[in-house]
Design a protein around this motif. Structure first.
Motif, PDB file in Angstrom:
ATOM      1  N   CYS A 499     109.139   2.465 -24.572  1.00 37.69           N
ATOM      2  CA  CYS A 499     109.535   3.067 -25.850  1.00 37.69           C
ATOM      3  C   CYS A 499     109.056   4.514 -25.893  1.00 37.69           C
ATOM      4  O   CYS A 499     107.863   4.781 -25.790  1.00 37.69           O
ATOM      5  CB  CYS A 499     108.950   2.281 -27.019  1.00 37.69           C
ATOM      6  SG  CYS A 499     109.463   2.966 -28.601  1.00 37.69           S
ATOM      7  N   THR A 501     109.276   7.000 -28.228  1.00 39.82           N
ATOM      8  CA  THR A 501     108.927   7.752 -29.430  1.00 39.82           C
ATOM      9  C   THR A 501     107.414   7.794 -29.591  1.00 39.82           C
ATOM     10  O   THR A 501     106.689   7.002 -29.003  1.00 39.82           O
ATOM     11  CB  THR A 501     109.545   7.119 -30.682  1.00 39.82           C
ATOM     12  OG1 THR A 501     108.998   5.814 -30.848  1.00 39.82           O
ATOM     13  CG2 THR A 501     111.058   7.016 -30.573  1.00 39.82           C
ATOM     14  N   SER A 502     106.980   8.727 -30.384  1.00 36.70           N
ATOM     15  CA  SER A 502     105.549   8.856 -30.631  1.00 36.70           C
ATOM     16  C   SER A 502     105.339   9.122 -32.116  1.00 36.70           C
ATOM     17  O   SER A 502     105.771  10.159 -32.588  1.00 36.70           O
ATOM     18  CB  SER A 502     104.980   9.995 -29.786  1.00 36.70           C
ATOM     19  OG  SER A 502     103.601  10.066 -29.955  1.00 36.70           O
ATOM     20  N   LYS A 504     105.047   4.981 -31.185  1.00 34.24           N
ATOM     21  CA  LYS A 504     106.072   4.109 -30.633  1.00 34.24           C
ATOM     22  C   LYS A 504     106.748   3.268 -31.720  1.00 34.24           C
ATOM     23  O   LYS A 504     106.087   2.778 -32.636  1.00 34.24           O
ATOM     24  CB  LYS A 504     105.452   3.177 -29.589  1.00 34.24           C
ATOM     25  CG  LYS A 504     105.138   3.852 -28.278  1.00 34.24           C
ATOM     26  CD  LYS A 504     104.445   2.891 -27.331  1.00 34.24           C
ATOM     27  CE  LYS A 504     103.993   3.570 -26.051  1.00 34.24           C
ATOM     28  NZ  LYS A 504     105.082   3.936 -25.154  1.00 34.24           N
TER      29      LYS A 504
END
Lengths: 587, 321
Positions: A499, A501-502, A504
């Motif tokens: 995943c 994104t940050s 997540k």
């Protein structure tokens, strides 16, 4: 030896070769132009293939900080395509960015006619080549002459197609891209022919690797590395349902066996569109009918089936300006020149009024009729995951010409031509199939190469959501019945690892779960129970961007335990889950 | 009308020859059927690139007293006896950084390009004929190699960068506890020396990833299955691949959200480079940098039990430089 070679070259160039009839050679300028045309065709086909090979990201050793973009105008042929520009102008009311270049092609056509078809068009050159290489019993001598005479009934079809597609554009769909020759060429060669050649090469390389010694293996490695860096990509690409696209290409090329340049004469809507402008071209043909001996040499070589022979009127809108007729004419009947007399030129478009009106009406009602099917308004298909930066679905259909540039450029093989997922109207528009490839987090190349703005030219900051909301193309869901930690007491969370994104969008819950041992208990008793520690994954829908990395890497091979659907996509105000994204101000 | 005898013999002979050839083909190519789901046949194939221990030098070097990544790398390798101890003249050396993710150096998800550059230089200075830098990435490889800065660092120092083209994966028999036969990345199989230069970082499933876990980059195929038994998988891989030298980049480490990271705040400057001839010990020390203890990582215990090295790094000759 040298003398013989020279003589053969002279013969090839038509120098010193007495022609039948008068025996006089054609004007030097015409002989030169015919050769210039052959070089131009080779060059523009080569350039087209080169740009197609370059439609893909290959990294480089130069730096690492600058934004990743394709450094060549790989979509150039489409930007120069005035039929694409006209369709999107009618559907959106604007000329999108680089499509303004297509005015250049209109200008060229107004000066010298359909030079594009005869000299530039890579698809036309393919047809020219195959109508030359397939000279079967169907296409020799008298039969070829017969096929190369103007056949008004079938040659009108392309005009009707063009009119129908333009009307369809006016009512909201750039569906004519299905028939645009550049789109056809990119789609069929880029998604079908190139991957197929790669596949065959790969199997050949495997055989060489297995049978050969160290030297053969190194040669295979070097060749594969070179091809991966110049022609295709590091891995084999697969495209959804391309068998049909390639079958159509093979079929349309095969028709050259029966009618030379069948596509160009009968079907090509771009050719018809340029034909309209060619009617007004300044350069053209004059015929001196009295000198014609009806030898039909002009017809043997004619590309456009535009009536170059004596006794009939020349059709400028059908002519590809290949110059073969004047080059072949032994009696100086045919002369190309600027501002020719129009005495022997067909003055009007040869279209049947009723058919024209019928096809226009058909084009105009087709799109509304197709939308009665449920695919857009009532029952939007969850598999229609559009590329990041795509505009809202209705505008998307107004813009997308199915050219497949986005699918070709996608470095992860994530974008595919839709079959019927997006309805009949959406055939071959791009959809993301995460199981084959996911959307690479920082990549914006599909928007960069999109010639019509169906996918907008977004920046990394917009896509990743730096100081703004990121662009989402869908949302991931877990199938608890198939997920290893959820239902089988087995550790996994590859989805969480990938995943991007940050923070997540996939988070894990630490739990101890009971699990029956796989070994039988003592004395035939039930197997004993154990306790295992697993991390159970969950999706945060407000953070998920639908990239599909989780679905791609899920180890449950056939039907993944985590999958992405289109809901929650940024571009739609209605295909949403969460309250905070909902807006009823737009339908 | 009767045909001549000669003609009849010819026809019968032809038919007979075709029948004979068919029968021979059927006999020689006969397939009994049935299928084989047993373990792969043949001997275990491993790659052991180690050189012997030398009592004159440290077994584990920890370089901390500098802020320059290249200087730290040099000091750590020098404490083990210098690169000339490991590299012979004319060697083909393959360097295996972690180039797994499409992340910039600031995110500390890949090996620091300055460390890669320094190792390439040291290896060439030690007399290597040819240096290859490669990895089999998780994200799209072109992007990982470029954006990590490693492509540039390797190129600038004259190393060949090999991208993981599909054709370079060939099946080998690992014969581990869970990893039997897998496609492996051939550039790492055909070398005189292999140097593993992982980055030390947090890993949400394994706890910590450094040297041993970096061998995931050896495998092709569907390596996502390895997570179901990650500790044994890591131990199997470390049994399969034993490098000449391990250099762990801990100049900047990812403390949370590993192994991919993405948030600059998740990484911390620790200005450390670990060099060792013992990949287990290198991880045993490395994990302490993100606040783990070797006892928390089952794969270190397995590595010790299998004799790949020792998780009791204090028992080694250690140099702190």
């Amino acid at each position: 030896m040298v003398a013989r070679a020279l003589a053969s070259v002279k013969k090839q160039l038509g120098l010193g070769k007495p022609r039948p009839g008068s025996g006089l050679p054609a004007r030097p300028v015409i002989r030169g132009l015919v050769w210039a045309r052959r070089f131009a065709q080779t060059f523009f086909l080569g350039l087209f293939l080169y740009l197609l090979f370059e439609t893909g990201f290959r990294g480089s050793f130069t730096g690492g900080d600058e934004a990743v973009r394709i450094d060549k105008p790989v979509e150039g042929y489409l930007l120069a395509d005035p039929f694409v520009a006209a369709m999107t102008l009618l559907s959106t009311g604007t000329v999108y960015r680089g499509l303004a270049w297509s005015v250049g092609l209109i200008a060229l056509t107004l000066v010298v006619g359909r030079v594009f078809c005869g000299w530039i068009c890579p698809f036309g050159t393919l047809h020219h080549f195959f109508s030359w290489i397939f000279p079967s019993r169907y296409l020799k001598g008298g039969r070829r002459v017969e096929q190369n005479k103007t056949h008004p009934v079938r040659q009108r079809i392309k005009y009707y197609l063009m009119i129908a597609f333009l009307l369809a554009a006016l009512t909201g769909s750039a569906i004519g891209g299905l028939f645009d020759p550049i789109c056809v060429a990119v789609r069929a060669i880029g998604l079908g022919v190139i991957p197929a050649i790669q596949y065959v090469t790969g199997r050949g390389s495997d055989l060489a690797y297995e049978s050969g010694g160290r030297g053969v293996q190194q040669a295979a490695d070097t060749t594969n590395d070179f091809l991966a860096q110049t022609v295709w990509q590091n891995k084999q690409f697969y495209f959804h349902q391309t068998w049909f696209i390639v079958t159509l290409l093979v079929g349309i090329l095969f028709l050259n066996r029966f009618v030379p340049r069948f596509w160009c004469r009968v079907l090509c809507p771009l050719g018809a569109f340029l034909g309209v402008f060619a009617k007004f071209a300044l350069f053209g043909m004059e015929k001196d009918h009295k000198k014609c001996t009806d030898c039909n040499l002009c017809l043997v070589h004619c590309q456009g089936a535009d009536s170059p022979q004596g006794g009939v009127k020349w059709r400028q809108d059908e002519c590809h300006m290949c110059m073969n007729c004047e080059n072949a004419c032994p009696e100086d009947v045919i002369k190309f020149r600027f501002l020719p007399s129009r005495v022997s030129t067909q003055p009007k478009f040869d279209l049947a009024r009723r058919t024209t009106l019928t096809t226009a009406a058909a084009g105009a009602v087709a799109i509304p009729a197709l939308r009665i099917a449920d695919v857009i308004d009532a029952n939007y298909d969850h598999r229609v995951i559009r590329p990041p930066g795509s505009v809202e679905e209705r505008e998307f259909l107004e813009r997308c010409i199915r050219c497949a540039e986005c699918m070709k450029v996608c470095p992860n093989n994530a974008l595919h031509p839709a079959w019927f997922e997006a309805g009949v109207e959406g055939m071959w528009t791009p959809i993301l199939i995460p199981r084959i490839g996911y959307c690479e987090h920082s990549c914006v190349l599909c928007g960069q190469v999109c010639p019509t703005g169906a996918i907008q030219k977004i920046t990394e900051a917009q896509k990743l959501g730096i100081d703004q909301k990121p662009i989402s193309i869908g949302t991931a869901f877990f199938d608890h019945g198939r997920c290893l930690p959820w239902s089988m007491g087995t550790p996994c969370i590859v989805c969480e690892e990938f995943c991007p994104t940050s923070p997540k969008a996939i988070w894990v819950e630490e739990v101890d779960v009971p699990k029956r041992s796989s070994k039988p208990g003592p004395d035939g008793h039930e197997p004993p129970m154990e306790s295992v520690h697993v991390q159970r994954p969950h999706v945060d829908p407000s953070l998920c961007i639908g990239c599909g990395a989780c679905e791609k890497v899920c180890p449950v091979q056939d039907k993944p335990a985590v999958y992405v659907t289109s809901v929650g996509e940024t571009r739609s105000k209605t295909n949403v889950i969460l309250l905070e994204n909902t807006s009823y101000s737009k339908s | 009308m009767r045909i001549p005898r000669r003609e009849a013999i010819k026809r019968i002979g032809t038919a007979g020859a075709i029948l004979g050839a068919s029968a021979v083909a059927a006999r020689t190519l006969f397939d009994q059927g049935g299928f084989d789901v047993t373990k792969s046949k043949g001997a275990r194939q491993t790659r052991d690139y180690r050189i012997g221990d030398d009592a004159a030098f440290a077994q584990l070097a920890i370089a901390k007293n500098d802020t320059d990544a290249a200087a730290l790398t040099r000091k750590a390798v020098d404490a083990l006896g210098g690169m000339r101890r490991f590299i012979s003249n004319g060697d083909v050396v393959v360097i295996k950084p972690n180039i797994g993710w499409d992340r910039a150096p600031i995110h500390a998800a890949n090996t620091n390009p300055a460390v890669v550059a320094e190792v390439v230089r040291l290896v060439y200075d030690a007399g290597a004929k040819h240096v290859v830098v490669t990895d089999a990435s998780c994200n799209e490889p072109n992007r990982c190699f470029q954006r990590s800065g490693i492509w540039n660092a390797a190129y600038e120092n004259g190393a060949e960068v090999i991208l993981p083209v599909e054709s370079r994966f060939k099946s080998m028999r690992l014969k581990g506890e869970v990893l039997d036969e897998w496609p492996v990345y051939t550039p790492l199989m055909n070398a005189d020396k292999v140097i593993n230069i992982p980055v030390a970082k947090h890993h949400n499933l394994a706890g910590y990833t450094g040297a041993m876990k970096n061998w995931y980059g050896v495998l092709g195929g569907r390596r996502n299955r390895l997570h179901q038994n990650i500790d044994v998988s890591v131990a199997d891989l470390a049994t399969f691949m034993q490098p000449t030298l391990t250099i762990v980049d801990a100049v900047r480490v990812l403390m949370r959200n590993g192994p991919q990271g993405g948030n600059v705040a998740d990484a911390k400057d620790t200005h450390t480079v670990i060099a060792s001839i013992d990949q287990v010990a290198a991880d045993a020390y490395g994990c302490t940098l993100i606040g783990k203890t070797p006892e928390e990582l089952p794969y270190l215990k397995m590595g010790t039990e299998r004799g790949l090295g020792t998780m009791d790094w204090q028992s080694l000759r250690t140099a702190l430089v």
